[in-house]
Design a protein around this motif. Structure first.
Motif, PDB file in Angstrom:
ATOM      1  N   GLU A 216       0.817  -1.212   0.000  1.00  0.00           N
ATOM      2  CA  GLU A 216       0.000   0.000   0.000  1.00  0.00           C
ATOM      3  C   GLU A 216       0.852   1.264   0.000  1.00  0.00           C
ATOM      4  OE1 GLU A 216      -2.392  -3.324   1.787  1.00  0.00           O
ATOM      5  OE2 GLU A 216      -0.346  -2.580   1.993  1.00  0.00           O
ATOM      6  N   SER A 217       1.897   1.295   0.825  1.00  0.00           N
ATOM      7  CA  SER A 217       2.734   2.494   0.873  1.00  0.00           C
ATOM      8  C   SER A 217       3.514   2.682  -0.422  1.00  0.00           C
ATOM      9  CB  SER A 217       3.689   2.439   2.071  1.00  0.00           C
ATOM     10  OG  SER A 217       4.631   1.379   1.944  1.00  0.00           O
ATOM     11  N   GLY A 218       3.904   1.571  -1.045  1.00  0.00           N
ATOM     12  CA  GLY A 218       4.591   1.661  -2.333  1.00  0.00           C
ATOM     13  C   GLY A 218       3.685   2.204  -3.427  1.00  0.00           C
ATOM     14  N   LYS A 219       2.435   1.746  -3.444  1.00  0.00           N
ATOM     15  CA  LYS A 219       1.469   2.226  -4.436  1.00  0.00           C
ATOM     16  C   LYS A 219       1.164   3.712  -4.232  1.00  0.00           C
ATOM     17  CE  LYS A 219      -1.054  -2.047  -5.481  1.00  0.00           C
ATOM     18  NZ  LYS A 219      -2.364  -2.745  -5.353  1.00  0.00           N
ATOM     19  N   LYS A 220       1.040   4.118  -2.977  1.00  0.00           N
ATOM     20  CA  LYS A 220       0.740   5.524  -2.686  1.00  0.00           C
ATOM     21  C   LYS A 220       1.839   6.432  -3.215  1.00  0.00           C
ATOM     22  CE  LYS A 220      -0.185   8.824   1.038  1.00  0.00           C
ATOM     23  NZ  LYS A 220      -1.054   9.603   0.126  1.00  0.00           N
ATOM     24  N   CYS A 221       3.077   6.034  -3.023  1.00  0.00           N
ATOM     25  CA  CYS A 221       4.198   6.824  -3.547  1.00  0.00           C
ATOM     26  C   CYS A 221       4.085   6.996  -5.059  1.00  0.00           C
ATOM     27  CB  CYS A 221       5.520   6.154  -3.174  1.00  0.00           C
ATOM     28  SG  CYS A 221       6.946   6.756  -4.101  1.00  0.00           S
ATOM     29  N   ILE A 222       3.880   5.904  -5.771  1.00  0.00           N
ATOM     30  CA  ILE A 222       3.804   5.970  -7.237  1.00  0.00           C
ATOM     31  C   ILE A 222       2.638   6.845  -7.683  1.00  0.00           C
ATOM     32  CG2 ILE A 222       3.492   4.630  -9.355  1.00  0.00           C
ATOM     33  CD1 ILE A 222       6.208   4.238  -8.005  1.00  0.00           C
ATOM     34  N   LEU A 223       1.468   6.671  -7.080  1.00  0.00           N
ATOM     35  CA  LEU A 223       0.289   7.444  -7.470  1.00  0.00           C
ATOM     36  C   LEU A 223       0.469   8.928  -7.150  1.00  0.00           C
ATOM     37  CD1 LEU A 223      -2.588   5.010  -6.436  1.00  0.00           C
ATOM     38  CD2 LEU A 223      -1.753   5.513  -8.743  1.00  0.00           C
ATOM     39  N   ASP A 224       1.040   9.232  -5.980  1.00  0.00           N
ATOM     40  CA  ASP A 224       1.293  10.629  -5.630  1.00  0.00           C
ATOM     41  C   ASP A 224       2.247  11.268  -6.632  1.00  0.00           C
ATOM     42  OD1 ASP A 224      -0.343  10.429  -3.431  1.00  0.00           O
ATOM     43  OD2 ASP A 224       1.288  10.294  -1.957  1.00  0.00           O
ATOM     44  N   TYR A 225       3.271  10.536  -7.021  1.00  0.00           N
ATOM     45  CA  TYR A 225       4.248  11.089  -7.964  1.00  0.00           C
ATOM     46  C   TYR A 225       3.610  11.318  -9.335  1.00  0.00           C
ATOM     47  CZ  TYR A 225       8.679  12.175 -10.140  1.00  0.00           C
ATOM     48  OH  TYR A 225       9.687  12.836 -10.797  1.00  0.00           O
ATOM     49  N   ILE A 226       2.768  10.392  -9.769  1.00  0.00           N
ATOM     50  CA  ILE A 226       2.091  10.563 -11.055  1.00  0.00           C
ATOM     51  C   ILE A 226       1.248  11.842 -11.037  1.00  0.00           C
ATOM     52  CG2 ILE A 226       0.275   9.615 -12.553  1.00  0.00           C
ATOM     53  CD1 ILE A 226       1.352   6.831 -11.856  1.00  0.00           C
ATOM     54  N   LEU A 227       0.604  12.130  -9.905  1.00  0.00           N
ATOM     55  CA  LEU A 227      -0.282  13.286  -9.795  1.00  0.00           C
ATOM     56  C   LEU A 227       0.478  14.608  -9.811  1.00  0.00           C
ATOM     57  CD1 LEU A 227      -2.889  12.070  -7.145  1.00  0.00           C
ATOM     58  CD2 LEU A 227      -3.308  12.552  -9.566  1.00  0.00           C
ATOM     59  N   TYR A 228       1.582  14.712  -9.054  1.00  0.00           N
ATOM     60  CA  TYR A 228       2.245  16.016  -8.992  1.00  0.00           C
ATOM     61  C   TYR A 228       3.767  15.925  -8.923  1.00  0.00           C
ATOM     62  CZ  TYR A 228       2.040  15.097  -3.883  1.00  0.00           C
ATOM     63  OH  TYR A 228       2.131  14.539  -2.629  1.00  0.00           O
ATOM     64  N   GLY A 229       4.311  14.800  -9.347  1.00  0.00           N
ATOM     65  CA  GLY A 229       5.763  14.635  -9.321  1.00  0.00           C
ATOM     66  C   GLY A 229       6.509  15.543 -10.277  1.00  0.00           C
ATOM     67  N   SER A 231       6.108  18.624 -10.443  1.00  0.00           N
ATOM     68  CA  SER A 231       6.209  19.949  -9.823  1.00  0.00           C
ATOM     69  C   SER A 231       7.362  20.009  -8.828  1.00  0.00           C
ATOM     70  CB  SER A 231       4.895  20.288  -9.112  1.00  0.00           C
ATOM     71  OG  SER A 231       4.786  19.531  -7.908  1.00  0.00           O
ATOM     72  N   ARG A 232       7.478  21.153  -8.196  1.00  0.00           N
ATOM     73  CA  ARG A 232       8.490  21.337  -7.157  1.00  0.00           C
ATOM     74  C   ARG A 232       8.150  20.596  -5.873  1.00  0.00           C
ATOM     75  NH1 ARG A 232      12.120  25.503  -7.868  1.00  0.00           N
ATOM     76  NH2 ARG A 232      11.831  26.714  -9.787  1.00  0.00           N
ATOM     77  N   PHE A 233       6.931  20.099  -5.775  1.00  0.00           N
ATOM     78  CA  PHE A 233       6.464  19.458  -4.551  1.00  0.00           C
ATOM     79  C   PHE A 233       6.661  17.947  -4.652  1.00  0.00           C
ATOM     80  CE2 PHE A 233       3.963  23.289  -5.313  1.00  0.00           C
ATOM     81  CZ  PHE A 233       4.315  24.026  -4.195  1.00  0.00           C
ATOM     82  N   TYR A 234       7.678  17.469  -3.960  1.00  0.00           N
ATOM     83  CA  TYR A 234       7.992  16.040  -4.001  1.00  0.00           C
ATOM     84  C   TYR A 234       7.134  15.309  -2.970  1.00  0.00           C
ATOM     85  CZ  TYR A 234      10.732  11.771  -4.387  1.00  0.00           C
ATOM     86  OH  TYR A 234      11.132  10.480  -4.600  1.00  0.00           O
ATOM     87  N   PRO A 235       6.526  14.171  -3.329  1.00  0.00           N
ATOM     88  CA  PRO A 235       5.629  13.475  -2.402  1.00  0.00           C
ATOM     89  C   PRO A 235       6.332  13.009  -1.127  1.00  0.00           C
ATOM     90  CG  PRO A 235       5.358  12.660  -4.641  1.00  0.00           C
ATOM     91  CD  PRO A 235       6.573  13.535  -4.652  1.00  0.00           C
ATOM     92  N   GLU A 236       5.728  13.318  -0.003  1.00  0.00           N
ATOM     93  CA  GLU A 236       6.273  12.843   1.270  1.00  0.00           C
ATOM     94  C   GLU A 236       6.263  11.318   1.308  1.00  0.00           C
ATOM     95  OE1 GLU A 236       6.654  11.423   5.231  1.00  0.00           O
ATOM     96  OE2 GLU A 236       4.821  11.233   4.049  1.00  0.00           O
ATOM     97  N   SER A 237       5.289  10.704   0.632  1.00  0.00           N
ATOM     98  CA  SER A 237       5.183   9.239   0.615  1.00  0.00           C
ATOM     99  C   SER A 237       6.348   8.577  -0.105  1.00  0.00           C
ATOM    100  CB  SER A 237       3.865   8.820  -0.052  1.00  0.00           C
ATOM    101  OG  SER A 237       3.772   9.349  -1.366  1.00  0.00           O
ATOM    102  N   CYS A 238       7.105   9.355  -0.880  1.00  0.00           N
ATOM    103  CA  CYS A 238       8.262   8.823  -1.611  1.00  0.00           C
ATOM    104  C   CYS A 238       9.587   9.210  -0.962  1.00  0.00           C
ATOM    105  CB  CYS A 238       8.255   9.338  -3.052  1.00  0.00           C
ATOM    106  SG  CYS A 238       6.839   8.834  -4.043  1.00  0.00           S
TER     107      CYS A 238
END
Length: 305
Positions: A216-229, A231-238
Motif C-alpha cells: 500500500e505504501s509503495g502504491k501511494k508513492c507511485i500514485l502521488d508522484y504521477i499526480l504532482y511529481g 512539480s516542485r512538490f515532491y511526495p512525502e510518501s516517496c
C-alpha cells in the motif's frame, strides 16, 4: 475569445515554469538486488501465483531461489543486496523460504511456520522443482536446503538484506526486530523490510528514515508522484524510503529514469525497478542513471556486456 485563450495558455505556461521541478544531479548509481536470492525464471503471463517450483521456465540459471547456493552466485556476480522470504518458525527461528506450505517445493509437508528449524533443515529444498511438468527434477538430491536467517547474516556480512516476512503477525515482527537488536550495532542498518501495511509503524516507530515498505505504501508513492511529481512538490510518501517501480509504470513517471532517481536521492530515497523472476534485458539496466534493479535472473545479469 482568442485573446482569452491566449491569456489562459500564457498563464498556464508561466505557472508550469514556476512550479516545475528543478533539475538535480545524481548522487550515486543504482544497485543490483537479487530477487529471492536469485533463481529460475517465471512466465508471469501464465503464472497462477501458486507453487513456483512447478511453473519455472528453463534458463541458464544454475540454482533455485532462497538458497545459499543462489545467494553465493548473486554475490559473485556483483549483487550488493539480497531480497529474501522468511518465516517465523514454531521454535522462534527464521527460515529462508517462500511458500506458505512445504508440500510443493520440498519433500516435506505441512505449514512452514508450524515446523521447527531442525525439521526444515532436514528437507530437500530442490525436491519439487521442475520446468517440464514433472518429467524431470533437476534440483532433486543436489544438496539444496532451507537456510536459517542466522546462516545468511553470518555468511554475507557486507551485503544488504531485504527481508519479506511471510508470517506477518505482530508477534513475528516483534521477534524479528528483537533478533536485529541482538546483532552488533554496525550490522543492524543493512536490513530493509517488505511488510504488511498494519506493521509498518513497528519497523520505524520514531525515525524519519523508513526501514520498511508495504504494498500500500509503495502504491501511494507511485500514485502521488504521477499526480504532482512533475512539480516542485515532491511526495512525502516517496521520501526517505526505497521507491520500487514495476516496469509498466515507468512511462507515467516524470523524469524517468535519471531525473526521477535524482529527485528521489535528493529526498533521501533510492529507486528500484521491480523485475522479479523476469528475464534480464539490457534495456532495463539503469544503474548508471541512478536506478537499481531487483531481479532473480543472475545468469542474465552476469552475461551482460
Amino acid at each position: 475569445m482568442k485573446t482569452k485563450l491566449a491569456v489562459a495558455a500564457l498563464t498556464l505556461g508561466l505557472a508550469f515554469s514556476v512550479l516545475k521541478s528543478p533539475e538535480y544531479e545524481l548522487s550515486e548509481r543504482g544497485q543490483w538486488v537479487a530477487y529471492r536470492g536469485g533463481g529460475q525464471l517465471l512466465d508471469y503471463a501464465t503464472f497462477n501465483h501458486q507453487c513456483v517450483a512447478n511453473q519455472i521456465v528453463k534458463s541458464p540459471n544454475t540454482h533455485i531461489e532462497n538458497t545459499l547456493q543462489s545467494m553465493d552466485a548473486a554475490v559473485k556476480a556483483g549483487f550488493s543486496a539480497i531480497h529474501l522470504n522468511i518465516h517465523h518458525t514454531v521454535d522462534g527461528k527464521f527460515a529462508v523460504f517462500h511458500d506458505w506450505t512445504l508440500d510443493c517445493a520440498t519433500n516435506g509437508s505441512g505449514v512452514t511456520k508450524k515446523r521447527d528449524m531442525k525439521y526444515l533443515k532436514s528437507l530437500d529444498a530442490g525436491y519439487g522443482y521442475t520446468f517440464d511438468g514433472g518429467k524431470t527434477f533437476p534440483w532433486r538430491g543436489k544438496g539444496y536446503r532451507v537456510a536459517s536467517l542466522d546462516e545468511v547474516v553470518e555468511r554475507y556480512p557486507h551485503v544488504e538484506l531485504w527481508l519479506n516476512m511471510k508470517t506477518g503477525d505482530r508477534k513475528s515482527v516483534v521477534a524479528l526486530l528483537a533478533y536485529k537488536k541482538s546483532l552488533p550495532a554496525h550490522q543492524r542498518s543493512r536490513f530493509f523490510h517488505f511488510a504488511a501495511n498494519k506493521n509498518l509503524s513497528l519497523y520505524t516507530p520514531n525515525g524519519v528514515k523508513r526501514s520498511a515498505l508495504s504494498m500500500e505504501s509503495g502504491k501511494k508513492c507511485i500514485l502521488d508522484y504521477i499526480l504532482y511529481g512533475w512539480s516542485r512538490f515532491y511526495p512525502e510518501s516517496c521520501s526517505n524510503t526505497k521507491v520500487v517501480v514495476p516496469p509498466s509504470f515507468t512511462k507515467y513517471l516524470w523524469g524517468w529514469p535519471e531525473q526521477f532517481a535524482a529527485r528521489a536521492q535528493k529526498h533521501g530515497s533510492r529507486v528500484y525497478l521491480w523485475m522479479k523472476h523476469s528475464e534480464f534485458s539490457p534495456e532495463y539496466d539503469f544503474l548508471d542513471r541512478g536506478v537499481g534493479v531487483i531481479i532473480g535472473d543472475i545468469a542474465g545479469v552476469n552475461s551482460r556486456d
